[in-house]
Design an enzyme around this catalytic site. Structure first.
Site, mmCIF file in Angstrom:
data_model
loop_
_atom_site.group_PDB
_atom_site.id
_atom_site.type_symbol
_atom_site.label_atom_id
_atom_site.label_comp_id
_atom_site.label_asym_id
_atom_site.label_seq_id
_atom_site.Cartn_x
_atom_site.Cartn_y
_atom_site.Cartn_z
ATOM 1 N N LYS A 78 0.837 -1.200 0.000
ATOM 2 C CA LYS A 78 0.000 0.000 0.000
ATOM 3 C C LYS A 78 0.871 1.248 0.000
ATOM 4 C CE LYS A 78 -3.824 2.179 2.531
ATOM 5 N NZ LYS A 78 -4.785 2.029 3.651
ATOM 6 N N SER A 153 -9.206 3.223 2.387
ATOM 7 C CA SER A 153 -8.081 3.683 1.581
ATOM 8 C C SER A 153 -7.229 2.551 1.016
ATOM 9 C CB SER A 153 -7.198 4.606 2.428
ATOM 10 O OG SER A 153 -6.660 3.928 3.554
ATOM 11 N N SER A 177 -10.640 1.298 6.416
ATOM 12 C CA SER A 177 -9.839 1.199 5.198
ATOM 13 C C SER A 177 -9.444 -0.214 4.815
ATOM 14 C CB SER A 177 -8.574 2.062 5.334
ATOM 15 O OG SER A 177 -8.928 3.427 5.383
#
Length: 470
Positions: A78, A153, A177
């Site tokens: 990520k 996210s 997220s």
């Protein structure tokens, strides 16, 4: 051995590599071919390393002794976390092109266990907002409808899993997220108990206990595999009690008491179809031996929101104030980030204390609630995946949203207390769009939740309903 190694679980891929039935080189080549074929319209994996460099690393893995349980598995990180030698943009032009010197604390053990880092997964700017778009890498599309959002996210990670470009992925979760994008991409995401997975290597480790890193995958067994690797103590960091490894899952779920809190006694708005779909998923939990009930919600929605918004803005302001105070850097902050910083900077010490008292009240109420139930169940989102051209939903079921993140209010109960939560796929709505269900447990109940998720997975196999792009 299947002719397509990308259809295997991560655990099966790693086992086949260790036994010599699958070469890491062949897995890497298939992975890179899949990324070349489908990543363009999805835009899930960014900052890719060169193909020949990755194949060279895979060949070296084939010649070497297995380093650990992830030996030879491709991994994309990520883009809020550091992977040595790769850029970490945070989705912001202020950091675009910045190359990480070392791995983040939760990435280092994944690499040490044999994972080969191939690139990064896309994320919203600074991870703010549950919609994956930013001015550096653009927007990530939902794999089941390329016109829709994939959430965030950890959106790039969820989409990469759904599209078969990865079998495991890391993510982080402050406000859903690891849960919302999993639900919107028909995969699994886990927010572990706070303190199980190491956080940032720098800065405060005491006050801002809201976010955590965690695993994503296409099955609970792969969540457990990755969680055990990520769960390492770090010198200088806070950690919860000694967590036993999860290990192989058996799908034990009989007798668990599940509390379905739905719309929090009518307090939370939901778009049509979400609650009935999740209730159908709850029927599956009943089929695997759980006792499902629908009790009254155990705490005030407004008290939760008041505590959450104060503590979240305070944490973000503490982190982003240096950028805010620098006029050159401030222009790189999106409006939502500026709003968070200004909200946080306006708080007094007594305001923060009052928010912490409310959080403590919720802790006591939750402890009492968990004497009656083992698991809390809630949807992973209050809306279906929306048009990816939007920034965020301005209303839900006719109720106006007064902040950029209130449409994700349903994830706050777990986040505020650092409780473990596994997002499981709930199926598809009338438009063919996915939705998920949060399974939330007591602090430290990570293994129990994964066992429940495994029983559910064996009964549903939702991730086998592959995206149209495949």
């Amino acid at each position: 051995m299947t002719s397509d190694p990308l259809t295997l679980t991560a655990a099966d891929q790693a086992h086949a590599i260790r036994e010599g039935r699958l070469r890491a080189t062949d897995l890497m080549a298939a992975t890179l071919d899949r990324i070349e074929a489908v990543n363009g319209p999805l835009n899930a994996i960014v900052s890719m390393r060169e193909r020949e460099v990755l194949l060279t690393e895979a060949r070296a893995a084939d010649k070497a002794e297995a380093k650990g349980p992830l030996h030879g598995l491709p991994l994309a990180v990520k883009d809020l976390a550091d992977a040595a030698g790769l850029p970490t943009s945070h989705g912001s032009p202020a950091f675009s092109g910045q190359i990480a010197a070392v791995d983040s604390p939760h990435i280092a053990p994944l690499r040490a266990a044999g994972a080969i880092v191939i690139g990064k997964t896309n994320t919203p700017e600074f991870g703010l907002g549950s919609h994956t778009y930013n001015p550096v890498h653009g927007v990530t599309a939902n794999p089941y409808d390329l016109t829709r959002s994939c959430g965030g996210s950890s959106g790039g990670a969820a989409v990469a899993l759904a599209a078969g470009m990865l079998s495991i992925a890391d993510g982080s979760d402050m406000m859903g997220s690891l849960r919302n994008p999993a639900g919107w991409s028909n995969v699994y995401g886990m927010r572990p108990s706070w303190g199980r997975v190491p956080g940032g290597a720098e800065g405060d480790v005491f006050l801002h206990r809201l976010a955590t890193n965690g695993p994503m995958a296409r099955c609970p067994g792969d969540l457990a595999l990755q969680l055990d690797v990520m769960s390492v103590p770090r010198k200088g960091g806070l950690r919860g009690p000694d967590f036993a490894p999860v290990g192989a899952l058996r799908g034990e779920s009989a007798g668990l008491r599940v509390a379905w809190l739905a719309d929090w006694n009518g307090a939370l708005p939901f778009e049509d179809g979400i609650l009935p779909l999740c209730e159908a998923a709850l029927d599956v939990l009943g089929q695997v031996g759980c006792a499902v009930d629908s009790p009254a919600s155990p705490f005030s929605r407004e008290a939760l929101w008041q505590s959450w918004t104060a503590l979240r803005s305070w944490a973000i302001a503490s982190d982003k104030s240096p950028m805010y105070e620098d006029e050159t850097l401030r222009r790189h902050l999106k409006p939502e980030a500026i709003w968070e910083v200004e909200q946080g900077r306006a708080l007094s010490a007594l305001d923060v204390h009052a928010a912490s008292v409310l959080r403590s009240d919720w802790l006591r109420a939750a402890d009492a609630f968990f004497e009656r139930f083992d698991v809390i169940a809630l949807p992973t989102a209050q809306v279906w995946p929306f048009d990816k051209a939007l920034d965020w939903p301005k209303s839900v079921a006719g109720q106006g949203m007064d902040t950029y993140h209130r449409w994700m209010e349903v994830v706050v109960p777990a986040s505020l207390l650092g409780l473990p939560a596994v997002a499981v796929p709930a199926g598809f709505g009338p438009q063919g769009l996915p939705m998920g269900l949060q399974l939330i447990g007591r602090h430290g109940d990570d293994a129990r939740l994964l066992e429940l998720a495994e029983a559910y997975h064996r009964a549903t196999r939702w991730p086998e309903t592959r995206p149209p792009i495949l």
